[in-house]
Design a protein around this motif. Sequence first.
Motif, short mmCIF file in Angstrom:
data_model
loop_
_atom_site.label_atom_id
_atom_site.label_comp_id
_atom_site.label_asym_id
_atom_site.label_seq_id
_atom_site.Cartn_x
_atom_site.Cartn_y
_atom_site.Cartn_z
N PRO A 88 0.84 -1.21 0.00
CA PRO A 88 0.00 0.00 0.00
C PRO A 88 0.87 1.25 0.00
O PRO A 88 2.01 1.23 0.45
CB PRO A 88 -0.80 -0.13 1.30
N CYS A 89 0.32 2.34 -0.50
CA CYS A 89 1.02 3.62 -0.48
C CYS A 89 0.02 4.74 -0.25
O CYS A 89 -1.17 4.58 -0.53
CB CYS A 89 1.79 3.85 -1.78
N PRO A 130 -4.09 4.18 -8.00
CA PRO A 130 -4.88 4.93 -7.01
C PRO A 130 -6.15 4.18 -6.65
O PRO A 130 -6.85 3.66 -7.53
CB PRO A 130 -5.18 6.25 -7.73
N ASP A 131 -6.45 4.14 -5.36
CA ASP A 131 -7.66 3.48 -4.89
C ASP A 131 -8.73 4.50 -4.53
O ASP A 131 -9.88 4.40 -4.96
CB ASP A 131 -7.33 2.61 -3.67
N GLU A 132 -8.36 5.49 -3.72
CA GLU A 132 -9.30 6.54 -3.36
C GLU A 132 -8.54 7.81 -3.00
O GLU A 132 -7.34 7.79 -2.70
CB GLU A 132 -10.17 6.12 -2.17
N PHE A 133 -9.27 8.94 -3.05
CA PHE A 133 -8.72 10.22 -2.65
C PHE A 133 -9.50 10.73 -1.44
O PHE A 133 -10.69 10.42 -1.28
CB PHE A 133 -8.79 11.23 -3.79
N VAL A 134 -8.83 11.50 -0.61
CA VAL A 134 -9.45 12.09 0.57
C VAL A 134 -9.26 13.60 0.49
O VAL A 134 -8.13 14.09 0.39
CB VAL A 134 -8.82 11.54 1.87
N VAL A 135 -10.36 14.34 0.51
CA VAL A 135 -10.32 15.80 0.45
C VAL A 135 -10.79 16.37 1.79
O VAL A 135 -11.96 16.21 2.16
CB VAL A 135 -11.21 16.33 -0.70
N ASP A 136 -9.88 16.97 2.52
CA ASP A 136 -10.17 17.56 3.82
C ASP A 136 -10.92 16.59 4.74
O ASP A 136 -11.90 16.95 5.41
CB ASP A 136 -11.00 18.85 3.65
N GLY A 137 -10.48 15.31 4.71
CA GLY A 137 -11.08 14.32 5.60
C GLY A 137 -12.23 13.54 5.00
O GLY A 137 -12.67 12.54 5.60
N PHE A 138 -12.75 13.94 3.85
CA PHE A 138 -13.86 13.21 3.21
C PHE A 138 -13.26 12.17 2.26
O PHE A 138 -12.61 12.52 1.26
CB PHE A 138 -14.76 14.18 2.44
N GLU A 153 -5.35 13.93 -0.16
CA GLU A 153 -4.63 12.67 0.11
C GLU A 153 -4.99 11.64 -0.95
O GLU A 153 -6.08 11.67 -1.53
CB GLU A 153 -5.01 12.13 1.49
N MET A 154 -4.06 10.75 -1.19
CA MET A 154 -4.32 9.62 -2.09
C MET A 154 -3.89 8.33 -1.42
O MET A 154 -2.81 8.24 -0.84
CB MET A 154 -3.54 9.77 -3.41
N ASN A 373 -9.08 1.05 -21.35
CA ASN A 373 -10.03 1.37 -20.30
C ASN A 373 -9.42 2.13 -19.12
O ASN A 373 -10.04 2.27 -18.07
CB ASN A 373 -10.69 0.09 -19.78
N LEU A 374 -8.19 2.62 -19.30
CA LEU A 374 -7.59 3.44 -18.26
C LEU A 374 -8.33 4.77 -18.14
O LEU A 374 -8.66 5.40 -19.15
CB LEU A 374 -6.12 3.73 -18.57
N SER A 375 -8.60 5.18 -16.91
CA SER A 375 -9.26 6.47 -16.69
C SER A 375 -8.23 7.59 -16.70
O SER A 375 -7.01 7.35 -16.63
CB SER A 375 -10.00 6.46 -15.36
N GLU A 376 -8.70 8.83 -16.76
CA GLU A 376 -7.79 9.96 -16.72
C GLU A 376 -7.04 10.02 -15.39
O GLU A 376 -5.88 10.43 -15.34
CB GLU A 376 -8.57 11.26 -16.95
N ILE A 377 -7.71 9.60 -14.31
CA ILE A 377 -7.06 9.58 -13.00
C ILE A 377 -5.91 8.57 -12.99
O ILE A 377 -4.83 8.84 -12.47
CB ILE A 377 -8.08 9.26 -11.89
N ASP A 378 -6.13 7.40 -13.58
CA ASP A 378 -5.08 6.39 -13.68
C ASP A 378 -3.87 6.94 -14.44
O ASP A 378 -2.72 6.74 -14.05
CB ASP A 378 -5.59 5.13 -14.39
N LEU A 379 -4.16 7.64 -15.53
CA LEU A 379 -3.09 8.19 -16.36
C LEU A 379 -2.31 9.27 -15.62
O LEU A 379 -1.08 9.33 -15.70
CB LEU A 379 -3.68 8.77 -17.64
N LEU A 380 -3.01 10.13 -14.89
CA LEU A 380 -2.34 11.18 -14.13
C LEU A 380 -1.44 10.60 -13.05
O LEU A 380 -0.32 11.05 -12.84
CB LEU A 380 -3.38 12.13 -13.51
N ALA A 381 -1.96 9.58 -12.35
CA ALA A 381 -1.17 8.95 -11.29
C ALA A 381 0.06 8.27 -11.88
O ALA A 381 1.17 8.37 -11.34
CB ALA A 381 -2.03 7.94 -10.53
N GLN A 382 -0.12 7.57 -13.01
CA GLN A 382 0.99 6.87 -13.63
C GLN A 382 2.04 7.84 -14.16
O GLN A 382 3.23 7.54 -14.16
CB GLN A 382 0.48 5.97 -14.75
N SER A 383 1.59 9.02 -14.62
CA SER A 383 2.53 10.00 -15.16
C SER A 383 3.47 10.54 -14.09
O SER A 383 4.51 11.10 -14.40
CB SER A 383 1.77 11.16 -15.81
#
Length: 433
Positions: A88-89, A130-138, A153-154, A373-383
């Motif tokens: 995990p990271c 990436p599994d999930e993002f956390v914005v100000d605790g949400f 957070e990621m 089927n990669l999402s834009e989020i997957d691509l951004l994280a991989q970049s």
Amino acid sequence: MGNTGIYVGLDIGTTSIKVIVAEYIKGQMNVIGVGSERSEGLSRGVVVDIDKAVTAIQKAVKQAEQKANIDIHEVTAGIPANLLEIEPCQGMIAVADESKEINDSDVKNVAAAALVRNLPPEREILTVLPDEFVVDGFDGIKDPRGMLGVRLEMHGMLLTAPKTVIHNMRKCIERAGLTLVQLVVNPLSLGRLALSDGEQDFGTVLVDLGGGQSTAAVIHDHKLKYTYVDQEGGDYITKDISVVLNTSFDSAEKIKRDYGYADSLQASEGESFPIEVVGQDAPVTISEKYLAEIIEARLTQVFERMNKALEKIGAFDLPGGIVMTGGVTALPGIAELASDIFKHNVKLYIPDEMGLRHPSFAQALSLISYTANLSEIDLLAQSALGGNLKAVTKTTVKKQEEPVVETTTTEKQTTEKKESFSGIRKFLSNFFE
């Protein structure tokens, strides 16, 4: 839904190299070209002779280019799970924009923060998922872009592999005159193609029986949790036949494909066939039953070692059972033999694309499906890794003219460290949480 474009999957296997060109339109895959060439320069899934491997890759690519009527410049390639480590990271950053609206740059930066770690000099980060993002605790956010926040957070997964394996694979692709779009660990892409949504969610064991080695992967909650690599595959079966029957390797491979059964109970004692024996002028006749016993003996050893490794981590507590694919699963009776040894339900995955309805094409097809089927989020994280991953909507090959549609027809990874295995057990303890 898949992204629109043309994609090329390159499966560099121990026994064969396969190149598949497919066009994705509105989530539908249309295969327009296929190339297949016998492998050279690989052993047990790993490149051992770059020059020979490059030549074989170029021949397979040339075949696919001729059938698809296009020039291939960019490919997505698979990499074996040898010595793969999964951990995990997580990363955290302050949102940079004055408006506090999260954008692409923030996503890339938080992914880069998650990659900060001390790795042994012989290892390299292969993929960040990436599994999930956390914005100000949400938490539970899949795409934070456009949201307002101060802290981002990621949480995700990190896959690392030996540098030498990654470097040699990349070197072969570059020397073959190709640009690598992405390097994907084989079980990761294969699981998304071969398993249903429910199987990926509730948990399933995916077994890939290749020519050079056999790989078992545990997939649960849509994540790759664990991999086990056994250093024996279809080539070992062929070598057994060659030694026991005193025939050449090519002859042994042919009779395995033409007359072989994985389960000796399904083979007939009355059915026989001639084989050429070294040192004898006249062919020798053997029965299907005898050949099946040779094949079954080797497969039983592989399955028993695999079963032992999977039982240690509680993989069979998952409800999805076992799904098998790979070239060796073309042997009749293999599902029944595996079911007897694993004591669980076993089913086979065979691609349904016309002309590719053979399990040996599953890996190359999965690379195309995964990339499309990669999402834009997957691509951004991989970049954030600094790779050369292209936008999913960009065509990966340059068309010459309208494409013509073509249909075609040992032991475990030696002595795992105890501390590594205990870490895996701890990691898998949250399977059902």
